[in-house]
Write a protein that holds these residues in place. Structure first.
Motif, PDB file in Angstrom:
ATOM      1  N   ILE A 248       0.821  -0.720   0.242  1.00  0.00           N
ATOM      2  CA  ILE A 248      -0.120   0.173  -0.005  1.00  0.00           C
ATOM      3  C   ILE A 248       0.812   1.197  -0.225  1.00  0.00           C
ATOM      4  CG2 ILE A 248      -1.861   1.322   1.011  1.00  0.00           C
ATOM      5  CD1 ILE A 248      -2.275  -1.222   2.836  1.00  0.00           C
ATOM      6  N   GLY A 249       0.492   1.897  -0.444  1.00  0.00           N
ATOM      7  CA  GLY A 249       1.327   3.512  -1.192  1.00  0.00           C
ATOM      8  C   GLY A 249       0.879   4.470  -0.677  1.00  0.00           C
ATOM      9  N   VAL A 250       1.387   5.562  -0.435  1.00  0.00           N
ATOM     10  CA  VAL A 250       0.143   6.908  -0.476  1.00  0.00           C
ATOM     11  C   VAL A 250       1.873   7.999  -1.467  1.00  0.00           C
ATOM     12  CG1 VAL A 250      -0.210   8.935   0.640  1.00  0.00           C
ATOM     13  CG2 VAL A 250      -0.368   7.119   2.061  1.00  0.00           C
ATOM     14  N   ASP A 251       1.039   8.576  -2.244  1.00  0.00           N
ATOM     15  CA  ASP A 251       1.660   9.197  -3.689  1.00  0.00           C
ATOM     16  C   ASP A 251       2.995  10.289  -2.656  1.00  0.00           C
ATOM     17  OD1 ASP A 251       3.571   9.180  -5.651  1.00  0.00           O
ATOM     18  OD2 ASP A 251       1.888  10.481  -7.068  1.00  0.00           O
ATOM     19  N   PHE A 252       3.959  10.593  -3.535  1.00  0.00           N
ATOM     20  CA  PHE A 252       4.398  11.887  -2.650  1.00  0.00           C
ATOM     21  C   PHE A 252       3.534  13.185  -2.451  1.00  0.00           C
ATOM     22  CE2 PHE A 252       9.017  10.967  -4.166  1.00  0.00           C
ATOM     23  CZ  PHE A 252       8.871   9.217  -3.462  1.00  0.00           C
ATOM     24  N   ASP A 253       3.241  14.061  -2.330  1.00  0.00           N
ATOM     25  CA  ASP A 253       2.867  15.319  -2.064  1.00  0.00           C
ATOM     26  C   ASP A 253       1.767  15.089  -1.788  1.00  0.00           C
ATOM     27  OD1 ASP A 253       4.434  17.264  -2.628  1.00  0.00           O
ATOM     28  OD2 ASP A 253       4.464  16.096  -4.241  1.00  0.00           O
ATOM     29  N   GLY A 254       1.175  13.298  -1.773  1.00  0.00           N
ATOM     30  CA  GLY A 254      -0.556  13.224  -1.726  1.00  0.00           C
ATOM     31  C   GLY A 254      -0.917  13.675  -0.379  1.00  0.00           C
ATOM     32  N   LEU A 255      -2.371  13.724  -0.096  1.00  0.00           N
ATOM     33  CA  LEU A 255      -3.266  14.174   1.559  1.00  0.00           C
ATOM     34  C   LEU A 255      -3.776  12.636   1.677  1.00  0.00           C
ATOM     35  CD1 LEU A 255      -3.738  15.822   4.193  1.00  0.00           C
ATOM     36  CD2 LEU A 255      -5.443  17.420   2.413  1.00  0.00           C
ATOM     37  N   VAL A 256      -4.052  12.100   2.620  1.00  0.00           N
ATOM     38  CA  VAL A 256      -4.952  11.102   2.676  1.00  0.00           C
ATOM     39  C   VAL A 256      -5.654  11.324   4.283  1.00  0.00           C
ATOM     40  CG1 VAL A 256      -4.536   8.210   3.361  1.00  0.00           C
ATOM     41  CG2 VAL A 256      -3.311   9.952   1.575  1.00  0.00           C
ATOM     42  N   ASP A 257      -6.662  11.350   4.573  1.00  0.00           N
ATOM     43  CA  ASP A 257      -7.702  11.712   5.607  1.00  0.00           C
ATOM     44  C   ASP A 257      -8.505  10.786   5.839  1.00  0.00           C
ATOM     45  OD1 ASP A 257      -8.674  12.328   7.747  1.00  0.00           O
ATOM     46  OD2 ASP A 257      -8.864  14.565   7.030  1.00  0.00           O
ATOM     47  N   GLY A 258      -8.351   9.687   6.827  1.00  0.00           N
ATOM     48  CA  GLY A 258      -8.740   8.387   6.626  1.00  0.00           C
ATOM     49  C   GLY A 258      -9.220   6.788   6.886  1.00  0.00           C
ATOM     50  N   LEU A 259      -7.634   6.182   6.891  1.00  0.00           N
ATOM     51  CA  LEU A 259      -7.322   5.528   5.812  1.00  0.00           C
ATOM     52  C   LEU A 259      -6.995   4.397   7.143  1.00  0.00           C
ATOM     53  CD1 LEU A 259      -5.317   3.384   3.883  1.00  0.00           C
ATOM     54  CD2 LEU A 259      -3.454   4.695   4.719  1.00  0.00           C
ATOM     55  N   ARG A 280       7.034  11.082   0.334  1.00  0.00           N
ATOM     56  CA  ARG A 280       7.885  12.436   0.129  1.00  0.00           C
ATOM     57  C   ARG A 280       6.728  13.168   0.120  1.00  0.00           C
ATOM     58  NH1 ARG A 280      13.411  11.079  -3.722  1.00  0.00           N
ATOM     59  NH2 ARG A 280      13.923   9.473  -1.955  1.00  0.00           N
ATOM     60  N   ASP A 281       6.553  13.928   1.092  1.00  0.00           N
ATOM     61  CA  ASP A 281       5.368  15.522   0.974  1.00  0.00           C
ATOM     62  C   ASP A 281       4.411  15.027   0.915  1.00  0.00           C
ATOM     63  OD1 ASP A 281       8.094  17.514   0.989  1.00  0.00           O
ATOM     64  OD2 ASP A 281       8.446  16.408  -0.885  1.00  0.00           O
ATOM     65  N   SER A 282       4.307  13.983   1.943  1.00  0.00           N
ATOM     66  CA  SER A 282       2.743  13.697   1.849  1.00  0.00           C
ATOM     67  C   SER A 282       2.581  14.079   3.252  1.00  0.00           C
ATOM     68  CB  SER A 282       2.188  12.082   1.604  1.00  0.00           C
ATOM     69  OG  SER A 282       3.291  11.417   2.133  1.00  0.00           O
ATOM     70  N   LEU A 283       1.071  13.293   3.629  1.00  0.00           N
ATOM     71  CA  LEU A 283       0.156  14.006   4.930  1.00  0.00           C
ATOM     72  C   LEU A 283      -0.566  12.648   4.845  1.00  0.00           C
ATOM     73  CD1 LEU A 283      -0.325  15.426   7.586  1.00  0.00           C
ATOM     74  CD2 LEU A 283      -1.442  17.328   6.189  1.00  0.00           C
ATOM     75  N   THR A 284      -0.206  12.043   6.055  1.00  0.00           N
ATOM     76  CA  THR A 284      -1.586  11.068   6.207  1.00  0.00           C
ATOM     77  C   THR A 284      -2.486  11.223   7.625  1.00  0.00           C
ATOM     78  OG1 THR A 284      -0.438   9.562   4.663  1.00  0.00           O
ATOM     79  CG2 THR A 284      -1.791   8.644   6.585  1.00  0.00           C
ATOM     80  N   GLU A 285      -3.186  11.764   7.451  1.00  0.00           N
ATOM     81  CA  GLU A 285      -4.234  11.652   8.943  1.00  0.00           C
ATOM     82  C   GLU A 285      -5.143  11.063   9.505  1.00  0.00           C
ATOM     83  OE1 GLU A 285      -4.124  16.574   9.429  1.00  0.00           O
ATOM     84  OE2 GLU A 285      -5.381  15.695   7.596  1.00  0.00           O
ATOM     85  N   ASN A 286      -5.309  10.878  10.806  1.00  0.00           N
ATOM     86  CA  ASN A 286      -6.329   9.421  10.598  1.00  0.00           C
ATOM     87  C   ASN A 286      -6.403   8.301  10.350  1.00  0.00           C
ATOM     88  OD1 ASN A 286      -7.449  11.458  12.074  1.00  0.00           O
ATOM     89  ND2 ASN A 286      -8.342  12.914  10.380  1.00  0.00           N
ATOM     90  N   ALA A 287      -5.088   7.681  10.083  1.00  0.00           N
ATOM     91  CA  ALA A 287      -5.135   6.148   9.678  1.00  0.00           C
ATOM     92  C   ALA A 287      -4.924   4.993  10.939  1.00  0.00           C
ATOM     93  CB  ALA A 287      -3.241   6.598   9.106  1.00  0.00           C
ATOM     94  N   VAL A 288      -5.268   3.963  10.306  1.00  0.00           N
ATOM     95  CA  VAL A 288      -5.126   2.660  11.588  1.00  0.00           C
ATOM     96  C   VAL A 288      -5.156   1.085  10.674  1.00  0.00           C
ATOM     97  CG1 VAL A 288      -6.748   1.301  13.060  1.00  0.00           C
ATOM     98  CG2 VAL A 288      -6.935   4.411  12.412  1.00  0.00           C
ATOM     99  N   LEU A 289      -3.844   0.956  11.378  1.00  0.00           N
ATOM    100  CA  LEU A 289      -3.292   0.418  10.935  1.00  0.00           C
ATOM    101  C   LEU A 289      -4.184  -1.346  12.247  1.00  0.00           C
ATOM    102  CD1 LEU A 289      -2.224   1.665   8.769  1.00  0.00           C
ATOM    103  CD2 LEU A 289      -0.236   0.024   9.333  1.00  0.00           C
TER     104      LEU A 289
END
Length: 754
Positions: A248-259, A280-289
Motif C-alpha cells: 500500500i502506498g501514498v504518493d508523493f505530495d498526497g493528502l490522505v485523511d482517513g485510512l 515524500r511531502d505527503s500528509l497522512t491523517e487519521n490512519a489505523v492499521l
C-alpha cells in the motif's frame, strides 16, 4: 434470451424485492428503479464473460452489451464498468456481479487494445504508467463483487499498465482471488469512501519462483498534487505477497485523511517491499492499521520495512494495533529527511526478529505512545545498531513507552531504547526486560540515554521509572542496564533488577561504577550525586526500619556530589546482591531512622537518593536486614476484668504468625493459635483458669524469630465453672435430679459468667 443470460448473479442469491427497468432517455441511458430494498443495490449488472477485449472497442459507444443483453453479445467486465460509468447520478447504488457459472482469471494480454484508458501518467512510488485496464468514474456508488473465485491479471508484456483506476466516490472492490498488474494493481485517486476487501494481490510467478509480471505495487493512493485529498479509504481482509515496491502506498505530495487497514497480511520472500509506504511531502491523517501481519520467512534477507515514511512524510493521528511483524529489516523506519509526526500510537503488537522497530528523522514527534507490545529476538539486521526504539534525531514531547516486554534481544552496540535529544514530558515506565541467551555483548543496555542538556541543572525531558530488568550485564565489560551518559537531569526511579542481572555487594561498584544497575556516567549526569547509604535494617513483621546517612567522603572523591537534604529515598529489597523488589519511596528524609512497610523477611535493602529537582543517584550499597517481630497486642479481656476460667482471649498480630498466651505468675502456657489474614487472633484456655488473678501476656513467632511480650492483662477468674459445657450441665442435672430445667439454668449461669 438464453438460460445463461438470466441466471441469478452470485451476489444476490435470493429473489430481490426490486427490479430495475431500463428505459432510454434522450441520452439513451435512463434508469428507472421500480422498487427498492434497504440492503440491495438499485441497479445490478451481471458479467457473463471473463473475456478481455471482446467488447472493449465498443464499450464507450455502445454499453448495450450489458444493458440490453442482446444475443449474441456478452457482458464483459469492461462493458459493465462502462455501463456503470454512464448511468446518470441519483440512480442509486450499482452492483456489478458475475454469473454463477464463471470462475477463473480475467487476463489482459497486453497492448493498448481493450484498455479503458491509454493515457500516460506517473506516480512517484512506482514510476510512469502507459495505460489502465479498467477505469471506474461513475456518478453513483459502485460495488464490484467478484464472488470469491474470479480475479484479474495483466501479462508481463503489458509493462507499465495499471489494473483498476478508481476515480469516483464510494467504490468497492471485493471478493477477488487476485488482482495483479505490472505497474499498480489498484490506483485510488482523490475520492471518498473506497473499500478494497476480501481479496489478494500477489506477485505472479512461474514454477521456478520467478516473477512473471513484476507487480510494482498493489494499492497506490494518489490524490494528485493540486489540492486533492483522498478520504475514508478502507482496506480489509487482504493478502499481499511479494510486490516489488509496496503493498500500500501514498504518493508523493498526497493528502490522505482517513485510512483504515484491517486484518490484512503480507509475506515477502524475494523482493524488498514495504507494507505501507508514505510518499515524500505527503500528509497522512487519521490512519489505523489493525490486525496486520507482515512476515519475511526464516532464511530470507529482505530489506523492506513494515511502514516506510519517505522524507518529509508527515503524519497526524496514526495508529498501529493488534499486529504482528516478523523477520523484516525494520518496522517503522523513515527515509532520511525532516518530518513532523503527531499522535502516533503503536500498541498490543508483536515484533519478532525485526532489525529495528522505530527510527526517526529531524523534526518534532509529539504524543508518541508505544504500549503493551512484545519485542523479541531482535538483532541488528542491516546497518542498524541502535536498538529497538532509536530516537536519536527528532525532538520528542509527551512520549509514553510503557508496559512493553523486551525479551531475548541483542542489539550489540546499543540498548533496546535509545534516545539522544532534549525533550519534554517523556516517560519510559513499567516495561519488562528479560534474556535467556548465554552472556551478552559489552555494550548491550536496556535503556541508553545519550542526551546532552544545555547545563547539568537542566532537565533532559525524560523519566525512567518502575521498569524491571532481568539477565543483563554478564560480560565483563557490560555497561549498566540503564546507562545515563551525558549532561542533564534524567529522573530514574523505582526500577528493579532481577537476580540474574549482574549485582554487587560492593558499595563502590553500585554507587560509583559504570556497570551496575543505573549508571550516571558523566560528571554532569544527574549532577553525579552521591547516594545516601542504609545501615542497621530491622524487620519487625510489617515494616523495615533502618538508619540512613550521607556517605562522606563520597565514593570517587570529588567525582560525586552530596545531595541537598531533605531528600527522598527509593528503597529496594534483594535476597542477595541485586534490587529485585521496589518497596516504595520515603519523602522528606533527613539523616536518621526511617521505616517502610514490607512483607519481605531477611535479605538486604539498598536505596537510591532523589533530590527535589528530580536529580537521582546510582544505587547504594547494601544493609542486611535482621528480623525482630513486633509484640502482639491483647485486646480482650480488658485489664482488671473478671470472668470464668474459660474466658476467650483475643488480640492482633502478624498474619500467619503463631501466638502463645502465657500466665506470667507461673510461666504456664494458657493457649496457642494462629493469626488470621486480617491480623486478628483468639483462643480459649487449654486448661480452665483457676480462681484468682492471672497476668496474661502473648508473644508471636514466625517460625524463626520470636517477638517481645505483648501488653499485660490482669484478669480475675472466679474459679473453675461448675459445668464447663452445656453437655456436661445437662448430664449433671440428670444425676442431681434437677431435670432439664435445672440443666438449662446451669448452662445459663455459665454463659452469663463467660
Amino acid at each position: 434470451m438464453s438460460k445463461k443470460s438470466i441466471r441469478r448473479p452470485r451476489a444476490w442469491r435470493k429473489p430481490l424485492a426490486i427490479t430495475a427497468s431500463v428505459g432510454l432517455t434522450a441520452a439513451g441511458l435512463g434508469i428507472v428503479a421500480a422498487g427498492s430494498a434497504a440492503a440491495a443495490p438499485s441497479v445490478t449488472i451481471t458479467v457473463d464473460s471473463l473475456a478481455y477485449g471482446a467488447n472493449a472497442l465498443s464499450y464507450s459507444a455502445n454499453p448495450s452489451e450489458c444493458r440490453d443483453k442482446q444475443s449474441p453479445a456478452t457482458c464483459s467486465l469492461s462493458a459493465a464498468i462502462a455501463y456503470a460509468n454512464a448511468i446518470p447520478a441519483g440512480s442509486g447504488e450499482i452492483a456489478i456481479v458475475f454469473d454463477d457459472s464463471l470462475s477463473g482469471t480475467i487476463v489482459d494480454p497486453g497492448g493498448s487494445a481493450g484498455k479503458m484508458s491509454t493515457a500516460n501518467g506517473s506516480n512517484n512510488l512506482t514510476g510512469g504508467y502507459s495505460a489502465t485496464s479498467y477505469v471506474i468514474n461513475a456518478s453513483n456508488p459502485v460495488t464490484i463483487d467478484f464472488g470469491g473465485d474470479i480475479g484479474f491479471a495483466s501479462e508481463l508484456t503489458d509493462w507499465g499498465s495499471n489494473g483498476f483506476d478508481i476515480q469516483s466516490d464510494n467504490v468497492t472492490l471485493t471478493n477477488f482471488t487476485n488482482i495483479a498488474s505490472p505497474e499498480t494493481a489498484i490506483v485510488i485517486r482523490d475520492v471518498d469512501g473506497t473499500t478494497i476487501s476480501n481479496g489478494a494481490c500477489n506477485q505472479i510467478k512461474d514454477s521456478g519462483g520467478n516473477n512473471t509480471i513484476w507487480l510494482e505495487a498493489c494499492i497506490v493512493i494518489d490524490p494528485g498534487t493540486s489540492g486533492g485529498v483522498t478520504t475514508n479509504t478502507t482496506i480489509t481482509n487482504m493478502a499481499f505477497e511479494d510486490p516489488w515496491t509496496t503493498a500500500i502506498g501514498v504518493d508523493f505530495d498526497g493528502l490522505v485523511d482517513g485510512l483504515t487497514v484491517t486484518n490484512s497480511s503480507m509475506v515477502n520472500d524475494r523482493n524488498a517491499p514495504n507494507f505501507l509506504q508514505l510518499g515524500r511531502d505527503s500528509l497522512t491523517e487519521n490512519a489505523v492499521l489493525s490486525g496486520i501481519s507482515v512476515t519475511v520467512p526464516d532464511g530470507k534477507s529482505v530489506a523492506g520495512y513494515a511502514i516506510y515514511p519517505r522524507a518529509r512524510a508527515n503524519m497526524n493521528s496514526f495508529t498501529v494495533t493488534d499486529s504482528t511483524f516478523t523477520g523484516m529489516r525494520g518496522a517503522f523506519i523513515p527515509e532520511p529527511g525532516a518530518q513532523e509526526w503527531n499522535d502516533i500510537t503503536i500498541t498490543n503488537s508483536t515484533f519478532n526478529k525485526v532489525g529495528q522497530i522505530w527510527d526517526d528523522g529531524p523534526g518534532p514527534v509529539n504524543n508518541l505512545t508505544f504500549t503493551n507490545n512484545l519485542v523479541t529476538n531482535g538483532t541488528e539486521n542491516g546497518p542498524y545498531l541502535r536498538g529497538a526504539l532509536n530516537m536519536d534525531q527528532a525532538t520528542y514531547t509527551n512520549t509514553v513507552i510503557s508496559n512493553n516486554t523486551f525479551k531475548d534481544n541483542n542489539w550489540r552496540g546499543s540498548g533496546d531504547i535509545y534516545y539522544q535529544q532534549v525533550g519534554a514530558n517523556n516517560v519510559i515506565a513499567n516495561n519488562t526486560w528479560s534474556r535467556t541467551q548465554a552472556g551478552d555483548d559489552g555494550y548491550q543496555n536496556a535503556i541508553r540515554d545519550w542526551v546532552s542538556a544545555p547545563s547539568a541543572t537542566d532537565s533532559t525531558g525524560w523519566t525512567i521509572q518502575y521498569n524491571h530488568i532481568e539477565d543483563y550485564g554478564h560480560a565483563a565489560n557490560a555497561y549498566a542496564p540503564i546507562w545515563i551518559r551525558n549532561r542533564g537531569i534524567t529522573t530514574v526511579v523505582g526500577n528493579t533488577f532481577g537476580p540474574n542481572t549482574r549485582g554487587t555487594i560492593d558499595p563502590v561498584q553500585s554507587e560509583g561504577g559504570s556497570f551496575w544497575f543505573v549508571s550516571n556516567e558523566d560528571s554532569g549526569t544527574n549532577n553525579n550525586i552521591q547516594t545516601w547509604r542504609p545501615a542497621n535494617a530491622v524487620f519487625d513483621g510489617s515494616n523495615v526500619t533502618f538508619d540512613v546517612a550521607p556517605v562522606d567522603p563520597a565514593v570517587g572523591g570529588n567525582a560525586h556530589n552530596q545531595p541537598t537534604a531533605p531528600v527522598s529515598l527509593g528503597v529496594f529489597w534483594t535476597a542477595d546482591d541485586n534490587a529485585e523488589v521496589y518497596l516504595g519511596q520515603i519523602d522528606n528524609v533527613s539523616p536518621g531512622s526511617v521505616s517502610i512497610p514490607t512483607t519481605a523477611t531477611g535479605g538486604f535493602i539498598r536505596v537510591q537518593t532523589i533530590q527535589a529537582d528530580g536529580t537521582t543517584s546510582q544505587y547504594s550499597g547494601l544493609a542486611q536486614v535482621t528480623t525482630t517481630l513486633a509484640a502482639p497486642v491483647i485486646t480482650g479481656p480488658t485489664g482488671g476484668s473478671s470472668g470464668d476460667g474459660a474466658t476467650e482471649i483475643a488480640g492482633t498480630g502478624g498474619p500467619g504468625n503463631t501466638i502463645t498466651v502465657t500466665d506470667k505468675n507461673d510461666g504456664s502456657t494458657v493457649c496457642t493459635t494462629t493469626v488470621a489474614a486480617d491480623g486478628t487472633w483468639s483462643c480459649t484456655p487449654d486448661t480452665l483458669l483457676t480462681q484468682g488473678v492471672h497476668a496474661l501476656v502473648a508473644t508471636q513467632s514466625d517460625g524463626t524469630n520470636t517477638s517481645p511480650e505483648s501488653n499485660q492483662v490482669n484478669f480475675t477468674s472466679d474459679g473453675t465453672p461448675l459445668f464447663a459445657s452445656p453437655e456436661v450441665a445437662l448430664a449433671a442435672s440428670a444425676v442431681l435430679g434437677l431435670g432439664s430445667i435445672g440443666g438449662l439454668l446451669l448452662m445459663r449461669r455459665r454463659r452469663q459468667t463467660a
